[in-house]
Design a protein around this motif. Structure first.
Motif, PDB file in Angstrom:
ATOM      1  N   GLU A  68       0.836  -1.211   0.000  1.00 56.49           N
ATOM      2  CA  GLU A  68       0.000   0.000   0.000  1.00 56.49           C
ATOM      3  C   GLU A  68       0.860   1.246   0.000  1.00 56.49           C
ATOM      4  N   LEU A  69       1.944   1.174   0.757  1.00 55.58           N
ATOM      5  CA  LEU A  69       2.858   2.312   0.812  1.00 55.58           C
ATOM      6  C   LEU A  69       3.395   2.602  -0.585  1.00 55.58           C
ATOM      7  N   GLN A  70       3.725   1.516  -1.263  1.00 53.46           N
ATOM      8  CA  GLN A  70       4.240   1.668  -2.620  1.00 53.46           C
ATOM      9  C   GLN A  70       3.213   2.385  -3.500  1.00 53.46           C
ATOM     10  N   ARG A  71       1.949   1.964  -3.357  1.00 54.01           N
ATOM     11  CA  ARG A  71       0.887   2.570  -4.151  1.00 54.01           C
ATOM     12  C   ARG A  71       0.763   4.058  -3.807  1.00 54.01           C
ATOM     13  N   GLU A  72       0.820   4.310  -2.491  1.00 54.77           N
ATOM     14  CA  GLU A  72       0.655   5.681  -2.029  1.00 54.77           C
ATOM     15  C   GLU A  72       1.794   6.578  -2.535  1.00 54.77           C
ATOM     16  N   MET A  73       2.991   6.022  -2.519  1.00 56.96           N
ATOM     17  CA  MET A  73       4.140   6.792  -2.990  1.00 56.96           C
ATOM     18  C   MET A  73       4.015   7.074  -4.482  1.00 56.96           C
ATOM     19  N   ASN A  74       3.589   6.065  -5.210  1.00 51.99           N
ATOM     20  CA  ASN A  74       3.402   6.272  -6.643  1.00 51.99           C
ATOM     21  C   ASN A  74       2.376   7.368  -6.888  1.00 51.99           C
ATOM     22  N   ALA A  75       1.285   7.311  -6.095  1.00 50.73           N
ATOM     23  CA  ALA A  75       0.215   8.286  -6.260  1.00 50.73           C
ATOM     24  C   ALA A  75       0.698   9.684  -5.900  1.00 50.73           C
ATOM     25  N   ALA A  76       1.539   9.768  -4.880  1.00 50.17           N
ATOM     26  CA  ALA A  76       1.991  11.075  -4.414  1.00 50.17           C
ATOM     27  C   ALA A  76       3.161  11.587  -5.247  1.00 50.17           C
ATOM     28  N   GLY A  77       3.532  10.845  -6.269  1.00 51.52           N
ATOM     29  CA  GLY A  77       4.636  11.276  -7.112  1.00 51.52           C
ATOM     30  C   GLY A  77       5.982  11.148  -6.429  1.00 51.52           C
ATOM     31  N   LYS A  78       5.998  10.393  -5.368  1.00 54.67           N
ATOM     32  CA  LYS A  78       7.270  10.200  -4.673  1.00 54.67           C
ATOM     33  C   LYS A  78       7.885   8.874  -5.083  1.00 54.67           C
ATOM     34  N   ALA A  79       7.540   8.436  -6.236  1.00 53.37           N
ATOM     35  CA  ALA A  79       7.977   7.109  -6.637  1.00 53.37           C
ATOM     36  C   ALA A  79       9.486   6.999  -6.613  1.00 53.37           C
ATOM     37  N   MET A  80       9.943   5.908  -6.036  1.00 53.18           N
ATOM     38  CA  MET A  80      11.364   5.587  -6.120  1.00 53.18           C
ATOM     39  C   MET A  80      11.468   4.077  -6.156  1.00 53.18           C
ATOM     40  N   PRO A  81      12.528   3.557  -6.667  1.00 48.40           N
ATOM     41  CA  PRO A  81      12.633   2.102  -6.730  1.00 48.40           C
ATOM     42  C   PRO A  81      12.542   1.509  -5.316  1.00 48.40           C
ATOM     43  N   ILE A  82      11.781   0.456  -5.228  1.00 49.09           N
ATOM     44  CA  ILE A  82      11.588  -0.155  -3.913  1.00 49.09           C
ATOM     45  C   ILE A  82      12.120  -1.582  -3.921  1.00 49.09           C
ATOM     46  N   ILE A  83      12.893  -1.873  -2.898  1.00 49.64           N
ATOM     47  CA  ILE A  83      13.332  -3.255  -2.698  1.00 49.64           C
ATOM     48  C   ILE A  83      12.515  -3.791  -1.522  1.00 49.64           C
ATOM     49  N   PHE A  84      11.759  -4.812  -1.794  1.00 49.75           N
ATOM     50  CA  PHE A  84      10.935  -5.363  -0.724  1.00 49.75           C
ATOM     51  C   PHE A  84      11.697  -6.416   0.054  1.00 49.75           C
ATOM     52  N   LEU A  85      11.521  -6.346   1.361  1.00 51.79           N
ATOM     53  CA  LEU A  85      12.063  -7.406   2.208  1.00 51.79           C
ATOM     54  C   LEU A  85      10.875  -8.110   2.843  1.00 51.79           C
ATOM     55  N   THR A  86      10.922  -9.405   2.844  1.00 52.02           N
ATOM     56  CA  THR A  86       9.811 -10.111   3.458  1.00 52.02           C
ATOM     57  C   THR A  86      10.289 -11.308   4.254  1.00 52.02           C
ATOM     58  N   GLY A  87       9.539 -11.591   5.300  1.00 47.51           N
ATOM     59  CA  GLY A  87       9.864 -12.757   6.110  1.00 47.51           C
ATOM     60  C   GLY A  87       9.296 -14.013   5.507  1.00 47.51           C
ATOM     61  N   ARG A  88       8.294 -13.862   4.670  1.00 51.67           N
ATOM     62  CA  ARG A  88       7.612 -15.057   4.167  1.00 51.67           C
ATOM     63  C   ARG A  88       6.906 -14.794   2.843  1.00 51.67           C
ATOM     64  N   GLY A  89       7.571 -14.086   1.946  1.00 50.11           N
ATOM     65  CA  GLY A  89       6.912 -13.699   0.700  1.00 50.11           C
ATOM     66  C   GLY A  89       6.305 -14.872  -0.034  1.00 50.11           C
ATOM     67  N   ASP A  90       5.035 -14.780  -0.288  1.00 55.46           N
ATOM     68  CA  ASP A  90       4.427 -15.803  -1.118  1.00 55.46           C
ATOM     69  C   ASP A  90       4.424 -15.301  -2.558  1.00 55.46           C
ATOM     70  N   ALA A 102       8.242  -2.890  -8.052  1.00 57.83           N
ATOM     71  CA  ALA A 102       9.331  -3.218  -7.137  1.00 57.83           C
ATOM     72  C   ALA A 102      10.551  -3.622  -7.944  1.00 57.83           C
ATOM     73  N   THR A 103      11.704  -3.161  -7.474  1.00 58.57           N
ATOM     74  CA  THR A 103      12.924  -3.520  -8.166  1.00 58.57           C
ATOM     75  C   THR A 103      13.312  -4.952  -7.827  1.00 58.57           C
ATOM     76  N   ASP A 104      13.119  -5.257  -6.568  1.00 58.72           N
ATOM     77  CA  ASP A 104      13.538  -6.570  -6.118  1.00 58.72           C
ATOM     78  C   ASP A 104      12.676  -7.020  -4.952  1.00 58.72           C
ATOM     79  N   PHE A 105      12.685  -8.299  -4.748  1.00 57.82           N
ATOM     80  CA  PHE A 105      11.898  -8.865  -3.658  1.00 57.82           C
ATOM     81  C   PHE A 105      12.811  -9.853  -2.952  1.00 57.82           C
ATOM     82  N   LEU A 106      13.320  -9.445  -1.806  1.00 55.85           N
ATOM     83  CA  LEU A 106      14.294 -10.298  -1.116  1.00 55.85           C
ATOM     84  C   LEU A 106      13.678 -10.854   0.160  1.00 55.85           C
ATOM     85  N   SER A 107      14.063 -12.076   0.503  1.00 58.74           N
ATOM     86  CA  SER A 107      13.505 -12.647   1.725  1.00 58.74           C
ATOM     87  C   SER A 107      14.528 -12.550   2.848  1.00 58.74           C
ATOM     88  N   LYS A 108      13.989 -12.375   4.027  1.00 58.39           N
ATOM     89  CA  LYS A 108      14.826 -12.269   5.228  1.00 58.39           C
ATOM     90  C   LYS A 108      15.221 -13.663   5.668  1.00 58.39           C
TER      91      LYS A 108
END
Lengths: 213, 503
Positions: A68-90, A102-108
């Motif tokens: 959601e944050l990513q969406r909000e940033m895109n909407a607010a024109g604050k878009a920047m590349p995002i690297i997601f970190l997740t504990g359990r990305g499905d 998202a630029t990347d999706f890395l797991s913790k």
């Protein structure tokens, strides 16, 4: 405003320990780091993308979902590349994130080489984006200098009309069109029609017919 | 509760029978209570029968302790098979003619065959039956599934019912006359008749009921747990202790099964939470890895930033502790163990569970609000079991809000002292609430509204809460969702927990 300004890596993770640790690691790799404990503080902290920047974002934030944050940033024109970190990305989550840019999706736990490579890639993207945006900004500024008539002439010219046709369509003398055309070329800082087309093509709203206000 | 009700009824019946017996047996007659009770027993062997007005021969050589002929026959029951001695005649009077009297015969044939029948197999067994039909009290005692034992102040057994014989593995007549010490290991758990009930200090006042759990021994030497209720009565015929012995083996087994079931559901709950728990563990590991790798990089710099290094090491230690805490919590819940009661902080129990479900809540977009009243007094209980209740209620609340819009997904868990002086824990959700037809069966086993639920969580929670002396119930909220409450008594004295196990 240039790409030579310092690259900043933002880290948003509600886990203070992770925030600190990631911050250290990224700093050790030579980047400037700013850490935030929540999406809200990050959003409200007016992090206008002054320079090259990317965001390392934990997906499982308690206040706002990372996506959601990513969406909000895109909407607010604050878009920047995002690297997601997740504990359990499905898979579904990964796909959604990647689709949203998202630029990347890395797991913790994340390995430093993976993280730093992702950060480099993201910053590279950011710097590209930044130069593209500043170029766009410049074109827009130049375009704003055009008079309504010059705008009309430009519109028709980039559609491939010849001076004669433009003159006919606008109901004015071809000679006048030539003068307008020279002004447009000058104001847009272009030397050929091809160049002019290329420049104006970068401004998406221009493709729509310009208002005659 | 039903067990105690049964005990009450039994004691009532036994008392009634005593009253009746006293009425029946006149002074000077073979009026020993034991003889009468013995008379009522079925007679597989070595019995004589006599009608009223007749008499019976008893062997004086077997009189161990009494000088009165009236009671001698009691003594003679001890060694019924020893033969070859002179008999004394014990008169039976005042019994109705149709009443068949019975006593044990000591070896030699009866002198007066008109009046006394020896124990021919046909007679002995056949005649024993009308005797029973005739006496509702003895019938009642023999029908009882509970062992009834009557002993005198020395611990000598004067009466047992059929169930007692079966429970201890002796023929009934073998028990009569023997000492209660034979039934319980005096060293381990002194049999209450002889040792405590009739002790000189008179600890147990007459008529006072005492209930204790002891270890008893069967004839084959196997020890088994029993619960024994004792009442001590004295009257003109002497002092007696009445006791009802209940085999606890099955009940203990039941408690064990319940514990196993609780453990199983705990493990399966943890299975459902596995992803979230992995995440809980992943967090500190992520921090540890990043810190360590940052340190490696910082070390290559000249000069090494010692302040930074010190901070990193500090964080490494902290995060390692954090990871091991998570593992400890999981292990505690998975642990299969005896119930351990100790003074517990309710807030601590709640905190431990909230930490475990922390990331599960995030994934589901649920905010967990913990409200704890300041200075809650501790409760007495088993940490793991109470955690299980809290965990179950929290996860149920999460499930209830599955179909809820995101902003409304708040589960609050509030602990406070309620007006009746108990600690009350309320888990409130904003979900769909409890449907009218579920509400009555909510805490019964296999009642579930979930697609893949076992329906055991709440019933196990209830048995845990009740075992701790508390109550559990649920109410629909006025606005939306439901609230589950449970109470725990403050400062529940230790040891009272096991006795509260519902049958």
């Amino acid at each position: 405003m240039t790409s030579s300004s310092v690259a900043t890596v933002f880290v948003v993770d509600d886990d203070e320990a992770i925030c600190r640790a990631l911050g250290r690691l990224i700093r050790a790799a030579g980047h400037v780091v700013a850490c935030f404990g929540s999406a809200q503080t990050f959003l409200s902290a007016d992090v206008r993308t002054a320079g090259t920047a990317c965001l390392v974002l934990d997906v499982g934030l308690p206040d706002i979902n990372g996506l959601e944050l990513q969406r909000e940033m895109n909407a607010a024109g604050k878009a920047m590349p995002i690297i997601f970190l997740t504990g359990r990305g499905d898979i579904a989550m990964t796909v959604r994130a990647m689709k949203a840019g998202a630029t990347d999706f890395l797991s913790k736990p994340v390995n430093e080489t993976d993280l730093l490579r992702a950060i480099d890639l993201a910053l590279q993207r950011s710097s590209h984006e930044l130069s593209r945006r500043s170029e766009l900004e410049a074109i827009r500024t130049r375009m704003s200098l055009l008079t309504p008539r010059e705008r009309q002439v430009l519109t028709l010219l980039v559609k491939g009309r010849m001076n004669k046709q433009v003159a006919c369509e606008l109901g004015i003398a071809e000679k006048t069109i030539k003068v307008h055309r020279a002004r447009v070329m000058e104001k847009m800082a272009t030397r050929s029609l091809v160049e002019l087309v290329r420049v104006t093509d970068k401004v998406p709203p221009f493709s729509a017919s310009p208002s005659i206000s | 509760m039903t067990v105690f009700a049964v005990c009450g009824v039994v004691i009532f019946i036994v008392l009634l029978s005593f009253v009746k017996i006293r009425r029946l047996i006149p002074k000077g007659a073979p009026n020993d209570l034991a003889s009468h009770l013995q008379r009522l027993k079925p007679a597989p062997n070595n019995y004589v029968f006599a009608y009223e007005g007749g008499g019976m021969d008893a062997d004086p050589a077997f009189n161990m302790r009494s000088e009165h002929a009236d009671i001698r026959q009691t003594a003679s029951f001890r060694k019924p098979r020893e033969a070859g001695r002179s008999f004394i005649r014990v008169p039976f009077r005042r019994f109705k003619p149709q009443r068949l009297l019975r006593a044990q015969l000591s070896g030699d044939p009866p002198k007066n065959p008109d009046k006394i029948w020896s124990d021919s197999p046909t007679l002995g067994r056949k005649e024993a039956r009308p005797l029973h039909d005739d006496d509702p009290f003895s019938c009642a005692l023999d029908l009882l599934p509970l062992a009834v034992i009557v002993a005198d102040p020395n611990g000598e057994i004067v009466f047992v019912n059929v169930a007692a014989g079966e429970l201890f593995g002796y023929p009934v007549e073998d028990l009569i006359g023997s000492n209660t010490i034979k039934l319980g290991d005096a060293l381990k758990s002194p049999w209450p008749f002889a040792d405590s009930l009739f002790d000189a200090s008179g600890r147990h006042a007459e008529g006072e009921k005492s209930v204790r759990e002891v270890v008893a021994i069967r004839k084959d030497g196997v020890e088994f747990p029993v619960e024994i209720s004792i009442k001590h009565i004295s009257g003109p015929t002497g002092a007696y202790s009445l006791s009802i012995v209940m085999d606890r083996t099955e009940r203990n087994e039941l408690a064990r099964h319940r514990q196993q079931l609780a453990h199983l559901t705990r493990v399966s709950t943890l299975g459902e939470l596995a992803g979230s728990l992995a995440h809980e563990l992943n967090q500190p590991l992520t921090a540890i890895l990043s810190n360590a790798q940052a340190a490696q990089r910082f070390l290559t710099a000249e000069p090494v930033n010692l302040v930074e290094m010190r901070e990193i090491l500090h964080d490494l230690v902290q995060d390692t502790h954090r990871a091991s805490e998570v593992i400890k919590r999981i292990r505690a819940l998975v642990k299969k163990g005896e119930i351990e009661t100790a003074p517990l902080s309710v807030a601590g129990v709640i905190r431990d569970v909230v930490v475990l479900v922390h990331s599960d809540a995030i994934v589901r977009g649920i905010r967990v609000v913990v409200i704890t009243a300041p200075e809650l007094p501790p409760v007495q209980g088993d940490r793991v079991q109470l955690q299980q209740v809290v965990l179950n209620l929290l996860l149920n609340a999460f499930d209830a809000m599955e179909s809820c819009s995101l902003p409304g997904r708040v589960v609050s868990i509030q602990s406070s002292v309620d007006p009746s002086g108990e600690i009350r824990i309320a888990v409130r959700d904003g979900g769909t609430g409890i449907s009218r037809d579920t509400v009555s069966r909510l805490f019964t086993p296999f009642c579930t509204s979930k697609r893949d639920g076992l329906g055991l969580g709440l019933s196990i929670s209830r048995s845990i809460v009740e075992m701790h002396g508390g109550r559990i119930w649920a109410e629909n909220n006025n606005d939306r969702g439901a609230t589950f409450y449970f109470t725990l008594p403050i400062g529940n004295p230790p040891g009272s927990v096991p006795s509260r196990v519902a049958p």
